[in-house]
Motif scaffolding. Structure first.
Motif, PDB file in Angstrom:
ATOM      1  N   VAL A  92       0.878  -1.174   0.000  1.00 35.53           N
ATOM      2  CA  VAL A  92       0.000   0.000   0.000  1.00 35.53           C
ATOM      3  C   VAL A  92       0.910   1.217   0.000  1.00 35.53           C
ATOM      4  O   VAL A  92       1.818   1.327   0.818  1.00 35.53           O
ATOM      5  CB  VAL A  92      -0.925   0.024   1.249  1.00 35.53           C
ATOM      6  CG1 VAL A  92      -1.824   1.253   1.224  1.00 35.53           C
ATOM      7  CG2 VAL A  92      -1.768  -1.239   1.331  1.00 35.53           C
ATOM      8  N   ASP A  93       0.638   2.110  -0.970  1.00 32.28           N
ATOM      9  CA  ASP A  93       1.612   3.173  -1.233  1.00 32.28           C
ATOM     10  C   ASP A  93       0.989   4.559  -1.075  1.00 32.28           C
ATOM     11  O   ASP A  93       0.328   5.055  -1.984  1.00 32.28           O
ATOM     12  CB  ASP A  93       2.145   2.961  -2.663  1.00 32.28           C
ATOM     13  CG  ASP A  93       3.399   3.773  -2.928  1.00 32.28           C
ATOM     14  OD1 ASP A  93       3.771   4.605  -2.072  1.00 32.28           O
ATOM     15  OD2 ASP A  93       4.004   3.566  -3.999  1.00 32.28           O
ATOM     16  N   ASN A  94       1.121   5.138   0.104  1.00 26.56           N
ATOM     17  CA  ASN A  94       0.722   6.524   0.334  1.00 26.56           C
ATOM     18  C   ASN A  94      -0.744   6.785  -0.058  1.00 26.56           C
ATOM     19  O   ASN A  94      -1.057   7.743  -0.760  1.00 26.56           O
ATOM     20  CB  ASN A  94       1.650   7.425  -0.492  1.00 26.56           C
ATOM     21  CG  ASN A  94       1.709   8.825   0.075  1.00 26.56           C
ATOM     22  OD1 ASN A  94       1.489   9.030   1.268  1.00 26.56           O
ATOM     23  ND2 ASN A  94       1.964   9.799  -0.775  1.00 26.56           N
ATOM     24  N   ASN A 111      -5.608  -8.292  -8.978  1.00 27.01           N
ATOM     25  CA  ASN A 111      -5.066  -9.191  -7.943  1.00 27.01           C
ATOM     26  C   ASN A 111      -3.720  -8.661  -7.460  1.00 27.01           C
ATOM     27  O   ASN A 111      -2.887  -8.248  -8.255  1.00 27.01           O
ATOM     28  CB  ASN A 111      -4.851 -10.601  -8.517  1.00 27.01           C
ATOM     29  CG  ASN A 111      -6.161 -11.295  -8.796  1.00 27.01           C
ATOM     30  OD1 ASN A 111      -6.489 -11.581  -9.933  1.00 27.01           O
ATOM     31  ND2 ASN A 111      -6.928 -11.530  -7.759  1.00 27.01           N
ATOM     32  N   GLY A 112      -3.550  -8.673  -6.144  1.00 26.93           N
ATOM     33  CA  GLY A 112      -2.273  -8.242  -5.570  1.00 26.93           C
ATOM     34  C   GLY A 112      -2.119  -6.725  -5.490  1.00 26.93           C
ATOM     35  O   GLY A 112      -1.040  -6.224  -5.178  1.00 26.93           O
ATOM     36  N   ALA A 113      -3.192  -5.982  -5.768  1.00 28.27           N
ATOM     37  CA  ALA A 113      -3.100  -4.510  -5.763  1.00 28.27           C
ATOM     38  C   ALA A 113      -2.943  -3.945  -4.354  1.00 28.27           C
ATOM     39  O   ALA A 113      -2.534  -2.793  -4.186  1.00 28.27           O
ATOM     40  CB  ALA A 113      -4.341  -3.909  -6.421  1.00 28.27           C
ATOM     41  N   GLY A 114      -3.287  -4.740  -3.348  1.00 31.58           N
ATOM     42  CA  GLY A 114      -3.129  -4.269  -1.960  1.00 31.58           C
ATOM     43  C   GLY A 114      -4.437  -4.066  -1.221  1.00 31.58           C
ATOM     44  O   GLY A 114      -4.461  -3.504  -0.126  1.00 31.58           O
ATOM     45  N   LYS A 115      -5.540  -4.559  -1.785  1.00 34.93           N
ATOM     46  CA  LYS A 115      -6.869  -4.301  -1.203  1.00 34.93           C
ATOM     47  C   LYS A 115      -7.028  -4.947   0.180  1.00 34.93           C
ATOM     48  O   LYS A 115      -7.410  -4.278   1.139  1.00 34.93           O
ATOM     49  CB  LYS A 115      -7.964  -4.806  -2.156  1.00 34.93           C
ATOM     50  CG  LYS A 115      -7.860  -4.220  -3.561  1.00 34.93           C
ATOM     51  CD  LYS A 115      -8.897  -4.783  -4.505  1.00 34.93           C
ATOM     52  CE  LYS A 115      -8.819  -6.273  -4.754  1.00 34.93           C
ATOM     53  NZ  LYS A 115      -7.613  -6.724  -5.473  1.00 34.93           N
ATOM     54  N   THR A 116      -6.725  -6.243   0.250  1.00 36.09           N
ATOM     55  CA  THR A 116      -6.859  -6.923   1.552  1.00 36.09           C
ATOM     56  C   THR A 116      -5.892  -6.304   2.569  1.00 36.09           C
ATOM     57  O   THR A 116      -6.216  -6.181   3.757  1.00 36.09           O
ATOM     58  CB  THR A 116      -6.592  -8.434   1.385  1.00 36.09           C
ATOM     59  OG1 THR A 116      -7.579  -8.948   0.481  1.00 36.09           O
ATOM     60  CG2 THR A 116      -6.706  -9.179   2.700  1.00 36.09           C
ATOM     61  N   THR A 117      -4.726  -5.897   2.099  1.00 41.28           N
ATOM     62  CA  THR A 117      -3.754  -5.269   3.008  1.00 41.28           C
ATOM     63  C   THR A 117      -4.323  -3.975   3.593  1.00 41.28           C
ATOM     64  O   THR A 117      -4.128  -3.690   4.775  1.00 41.28           O
ATOM     65  CB  THR A 117      -2.423  -5.007   2.266  1.00 41.28           C
ATOM     66  OG1 THR A 117      -1.988  -6.240   1.686  1.00 41.28           O
ATOM     67  CG2 THR A 117      -1.363  -4.487   3.207  1.00 41.28           C
TER      68      THR A 117
END
Ligand SMILES: Nc1ncnc2c1ncn2[C@@H]1O[C@H](COP(=O)(O)OP(=O)(O)OP(=O)(O)O)[C@@H](O)[C@H]1O
Ligand SMILES: [Mg+2]
Length: 331
Positions: A92-94, A111-117
């Motif tokens: 997750v970026d800013n 997928n892997g974009a950071g949503k669950t994070t």
């Protein structure tokens, strides 16, 4: 003038009284056509106590200084420059955005974009590398969730479901809900062991709440069934029902429609809308099913590689070139 300690004691006392009264309301709701006057009276008392609580919170804020300047009145959740790194990987970026009170907010991305994070950082399952998660809690108090432990976040009115169904497989659907309602109890260990009058009264109220929730999401026929072997769509609904046991303010759903067929997805869409209205809460969801997202969400935020691509209404997101290229493959 009252000291901070006295005010905090008053607040704790009022909150306790309120939660007792709410249990009484649940118990009365089990017999909808009776005791209307009694219920009305209880609601009235709850209203009075709530306004006393509001006054005390204002008093506390004026003593401590306010955090509420950090959040506009209509905002329930604000991410401020949220960053989460796993070693060299920036998941997750800013990221910064607001979720408004009462809306259905969708977070989308490949997928892997950071949503669950993002969800894990809000619920404090992960501690963000930097940035803030600011939240308006059940009492309208503005808090910095970064200061909370993961198990205390639920007390602030935030509940979630998981990308993979996580239920207790050895228990029936009703029992799964009853377990989720454990935070509603005031009875102590001895009350539980000795099954005191207080315990029995509370047990009845929590059970009544579970029955109401099951009926609201259309799961009453399954209440005595065990999760194993039930259709996936039903299990996803049980997870959703479970979140309603604790009077949530913010419900976080990680891919609620994953694995559902078209019919189940359309039923789920209706159920989420109904919950948002009837339970007076805000829904924040991650979903790959664009049909559901576009139909259900008031606001959508699209991310890619942890960074924000766009934020806006479904129509705006559909038109957005960056989103089309990154997420929809330039369609
Ligand atoms: N605990 C972890 N340790 C290391 N890397 C992680 C961890 N959790 C997530 N990641 C990485 O962070 C990135 C974002 O993952 P995340 O699960 O948030 O994506 P997502 O958008 O939810 O994807 P999906 O749509 O597939 O569920 C991925 O590259 C993932 O591998
Ligand atoms: Mg995910």
């Amino acid at each position: 003038m009252a000291t901070l300690k006295e005010i905090n004691q008053e607040i704790a006392k009022l909150k306790k009284q309120l939660s007792h009264l709410k249990l009484d309301v649940y118990a009365l709701e089990a017999t909808p056509n009776q005791k209307e006057a009694e219920k009305e009276q209880l609601q009235q008392t709850i209203k009075q106590l709530k306004s006393q609580l509001d006054e005390k919170l204002v008093e506390k804020t004026s003593l401590l200084g306010s955090d509420s300047s950090k959040l506009d009145d209509n905002v329930i959740l604000r991410l401020e420059n949220l960053t989460m790194k796993f070693g060299g990987l920036v998941a997750v970026d800013n990221l910064s955005f607001d979720v408004k009170k009462g809306e259905v907010f969708g977070l989308i991305g490949p997928n892997g974009a950071g949503k669950t994070t993002v969800f894990n950082c809000i619920t404090q399952f992960y501690k963000a590398t930097s940035g803030n998660v600011i939240y308006r809690n059940k009492d309208n108090d503005v808090v910095d969730l970064g200061k909370f432990k993961v198990h205390n976040v639920i007390k602030e009115g935030i509940v979630r479901t998981f990308q993979n169904v996580e239920l207790i497989w050895e228990l029936s659907i009703l029992e799964n809900l009853l377990i989720a309602g454990h935070t509603l109890y005031h009875a102590n260990f001895f009350d539980h062991v000795l099954k005191t009058r207080r315990y029995r009264k509370e047990e009845k109220a929590v059970r009544a709440r579970a029955m109401k929730v099951l009926s609201d999401v259309g799961l009453t026929p399954y209440m005595h069934a065990y999760p194993l072997g039930l259709p996936y769509g039903t299990l996803k609904l049980v997870e959703l029902a479970r979140t309603l046991m604790t009077e949530p303010k913010l419900i976080i759903l990680d891919e609620p429609a994953a694995g559902l067929n078209d019919q189940e997805t359309s039923k789920l869409t209706e159920t989420i809308r109904k919950i948002q209205k009837d339970y007076d809460c805000t829904i924040f969801l991650v979903e790959h099913d664009m049909g559901l997202v576009m139909k259900l969400c008031d606001t959508i935020c699209a991310i890619s590689f942890g960074k924000q691509l766009a934020i806006g209404t479904p129509a705006e997101i559909k038109q957005n070139k960056a989103v089309q290229e990154a997420y929809l493959g330039g369609e």
